[in-house]
Design a protein around this motif. Sequence first.
Motif: not given
Length: 298
Positions: A181-206
Motif C-alpha cells: 500500500m505504501c509503495t502504491t500510494l507513495g507514502v510512508t507507513r506513518e502517513a498511511l496510519t494517519k489517513e484512518v481513525i484506526m489502523a491495525i497491522f498484523t505481523m504473523s507470529g510477532d
Amino acid sequence: MIHVVGHTAVDHISRVHHLPEANQSTHITDRQVFFGGGAANIAAGIAMLGEAVTLHSCVGDDFAGSDYERWMDKLGIHRQFFEVPETHTPTAFMFTDDAGSQMTFFEWGASKAFAMSDAPALPLVHMATADPDFNCRVAEKSEFVSFDPGQDVFWYTKEQLASIISNTDILFANQHEVQQMCTTLGVTREALTKEVIMAIFTMSGDGSTLYMNGSGHFIPVVPVTLSDPTGAGDSYRAGFLSAYVRGYTPLSCCRIGTVTASYVVEHAGCQTHLPTWGQMLERYRANFGTPESLPAKV
C-alpha cells in the motif's frame, strides 16, 4: 448487524517443504479441502462469536444444496448473494511452506459478477478481498467502513486505493500488504496510519500493532501450537469487529482478535476451529486478565 463484503470460496490447502521458484516444482506433503474465502471466513467467525452478520458475496450454481450452504445455515449467517449460473464458486489453492510463507492461486469464478453489480449502502461494513472497484463503490456509499485489502492489494490502482482509504475508518493489513500500500500510494507507513481513525497491522507470529491518535499500541500473540496459519487474519478481524460492536475499546478489540486467531491456527482450515464467545473469554483471561466492564445498555 455487521455486514461483510467479499469472497466465498472453497479452499484447497497444501503443505510443502519450500515454495518453488519459477519453472521449478516441489512436493506436496499434505492437501485438504475446506470452506473458505476471506469474507466468508470473517462472517463465520462473527457468527460463531454470537453476533449478527450478513455476508455479501458471489457464488456459482454449485453452491445451492452444498455442504457449504448447510454450514452457513447452521451458523445463522444472513446472506445477500449474487448467484451466477454456469460458474464455479470461487476456489483458492494455497500452499504453505515449513517457514510459514504462503502462495495462493485464486479462481475468481462467480466473483467476476462483483464488477457488474450494484454496490449496497451499509451502516457498518467490513470489506475483505473482492473486486477493487466494487469495494470502492461500497466504501463511498456506506456509513462506517472497515477494510482489509488482503493479497488482492496488488490489484488496486493508486486511484482506487486512495479512494477507498479516504472512505475507510478502520484499516487492517499484514506487514506485506502495508508495504505494498505504501509503495502504491507513495507514502510512508506513518502517513498511511494517519489517513484512518484506526489502523491495525498484523505481523504473523510477532503480534500486531494498533495505531490510533498518533500512537502505536503493541499486542503480543497468544502462544499456541501452530498447525496452519491460513485464516489467522480473517479470524482476527472477526474477533475485533464482534468486540467493537459490543462496545469494547479498540485495544481490547485487538486482544480479542488475537485470542480468536489463536484458536484458528491450532487446526488446518479457516473455519474448522472457530471459538464461541465463552471460549474466547476463557483464553483471554488466561493471557490478558479480565476484560473491561462494559456500561449497561439502556
